[in-house]
Design a protein around this motif. Sequence first.
Motif, PDB file in Angstrom:
ATOM      1  N   THR A  72       1.469   7.455   0.562  1.00  0.00           N
ATOM      2  CA  THR A  72       0.657   8.624   0.220  1.00  0.00           C
ATOM      3  C   THR A  72      -0.168   8.299  -1.023  1.00  0.00           C
ATOM      4  O   THR A  72       0.345   7.722  -1.975  1.00  0.00           O
ATOM      5  N   TYR A  99     -10.611  -6.806  -4.077  1.00  0.00           N
ATOM      6  CA  TYR A  99      -9.426  -6.342  -3.363  1.00  0.00           C
ATOM      7  C   TYR A  99      -9.361  -7.072  -2.019  1.00  0.00           C
ATOM      8  O   TYR A  99     -10.341  -7.065  -1.257  1.00  0.00           O
ATOM      9  N   LYS A 122     -14.267   6.468  -9.240  1.00  0.00           N
ATOM     10  CA  LYS A 122     -13.221   6.470  -8.223  1.00  0.00           C
ATOM     11  C   LYS A 122     -12.272   7.634  -8.486  1.00  0.00           C
ATOM     12  O   LYS A 122     -11.901   7.902  -9.636  1.00  0.00           O
ATOM     13  N   ASN A 165      -3.697   6.761  -3.133  1.00  0.00           N
ATOM     14  CA  ASN A 165      -4.508   5.542  -3.148  1.00  0.00           C
ATOM     15  C   ASN A 165      -4.437   4.806  -4.486  1.00  0.00           C
ATOM     16  O   ASN A 165      -5.389   4.145  -4.892  1.00  0.00           O
ATOM     17  N   LEU A 194       0.838  -1.194   0.000  1.00  0.00           N
ATOM     18  CA  LEU A 194       0.000   0.000   0.000  1.00  0.00           C
ATOM     19  C   LEU A 194       0.874   1.245   0.000  1.00  0.00           C
ATOM     20  O   LEU A 194       1.880   1.303   0.716  1.00  0.00           O
ATOM     21  N   TYR A 199      -7.216  -7.298   1.542  1.00  0.00           N
ATOM     22  CA  TYR A 199      -6.232  -6.654   2.406  1.00  0.00           C
ATOM     23  C   TYR A 199      -5.833  -7.630   3.514  1.00  0.00           C
ATOM     24  O   TYR A 199      -6.521  -7.750   4.530  1.00  0.00           O
ATOM     25  N   GLY A 246      -8.532   9.226  -7.561  1.00  0.00           N
ATOM     26  CA  GLY A 246      -7.229   8.823  -7.066  1.00  0.00           C
ATOM     27  C   GLY A 246      -6.290  10.001  -6.964  1.00  0.00           C
ATOM     28  O   GLY A 246      -6.461  11.018  -7.635  1.00  0.00           O
ATOM     29  N   ASP A 258      -1.864  10.813  -5.960  1.00  0.00           N
ATOM     30  CA  ASP A 258      -0.560  10.207  -5.728  1.00  0.00           C
ATOM     31  C   ASP A 258       0.271  11.069  -4.778  1.00  0.00           C
ATOM     32  O   ASP A 258      -0.227  12.039  -4.193  1.00  0.00           O
ATOM     33  N   ASP A 274     -12.903   3.570  -2.174  1.00  0.00           N
ATOM     34  CA  ASP A 274     -12.961   4.529  -1.082  1.00  0.00           C
ATOM     35  C   ASP A 274     -13.784   3.972   0.079  1.00  0.00           C
ATOM     36  O   ASP A 274     -14.832   4.516   0.462  1.00  0.00           O
ATOM     37  N   ILE A 311      -7.093   2.345  -8.797  1.00  0.00           N
ATOM     38  CA  ILE A 311      -7.414   3.250  -7.695  1.00  0.00           C
ATOM     39  C   ILE A 311      -8.146   2.421  -6.643  1.00  0.00           C
ATOM     40  O   ILE A 311      -9.149   1.761  -6.948  1.00  0.00           O
ATOM     41  N   LEU A 312      -7.660   2.430  -5.430  1.00  0.00           N
ATOM     42  CA  LEU A 312      -8.276   1.629  -4.377  1.00  0.00           C
ATOM     43  C   LEU A 312      -9.672   2.175  -4.057  1.00  0.00           C
ATOM     44  O   LEU A 312      -9.869   3.393  -4.014  1.00  0.00           O
ATOM     45  N   ARG A 332     -10.116  -0.332   4.381  1.00  0.00           N
ATOM     46  CA  ARG A 332      -9.212  -1.341   3.829  1.00  0.00           C
ATOM     47  C   ARG A 332      -9.102  -2.496   4.815  1.00  0.00           C
ATOM     48  O   ARG A 332      -8.157  -2.634   5.578  1.00  0.00           O
TER      49      ARG A 332
END
Length: 320
Positions: A46, A123, A255, A48, A43, A125, A257, A259, A107, A104-105, A110
Amino acid sequence: MNSCFVKPAVSGRLLRCVFMVALWLASFSAFGETSRPPGHYLLPETGNIVGEAYTVQVENEEDTLLDIAHAHGVGYEEIRRANPDTSLWVPGKGTQVQIPGQHILPDVERKGVVINIAELRLYYYPEVQDGETPRVETYPIGIGRDGFDTPLGITKTTMRLEDPAWYPPESVRQEAAERGDPPPDVVPPGPDNPLGQHAILLDIPGYLIHGTNQPDGIGMRASRGCIRMHPDDIKAVFEQIPNGTQINIIDEPIKLGWDADHLLYLQAFTSRNEQETSISDLLNIVNKADELPEQKRSNIDYEVMQKALKRGSGRIEPLI
């Protein structure tokens, strides 16, 4: 009671297996023992966004676009959207194939398993030890077709079954009887079993995460509500997820995202209900933009945003 029903399929070709093994060995040799399988990421500290989009070249005439998709951890709709002008069955040796390997993970929290039906992706985790970097594993999935929507909400796993038998539900029996082809009372483990070799039962009666005897359908809306995974993928998840793991099934067609450089990205899918972009979706984007530094916020390309929302292509597009 819903169930994932698929017709018996011919077993995979030997050439496909050879292709998959050769590709894995090449990747292992190139990146060494510390490399991670496709779809396995640490992960980010900073932002997602995980992974990256890249291009590969078709090495053999026998390779299909679906072979390449499976080797790189993407599904049917993903590979088709990324390569709309490439033949599905005969892309051709030397053809450049785009791999949409950046994600993009979602929202949401997690934790455990998150299934976003809008993007046909799961996904996971895994729990980590103190001092261990959190990570995520993501896999393409198949979900319920029209009329057999995969249910939304938070549930949990209740049981794991290896080599499960399949008992066709009443809805399947009725359809088969109308075709004059009544199914057996039970389909034992084996190549004709639509559940594959692994099944994870959910705390929603009649719904499972399971393998399939038709792996080419992964990344499609074709089941009776269950979540299908490629046999290799469900095996990897099956061996890790304990009973009682949280499963959060969401429908997140848009989604956002960002960075480490605080650049903003948008990924829009067409949701299962073919819904129009709502005011709340637009407000969510604006609110996210308000969190950016002024010099970044003022550079947002709203024309790109509007086009991305209209297309719903699943492509990750920079808004700055």
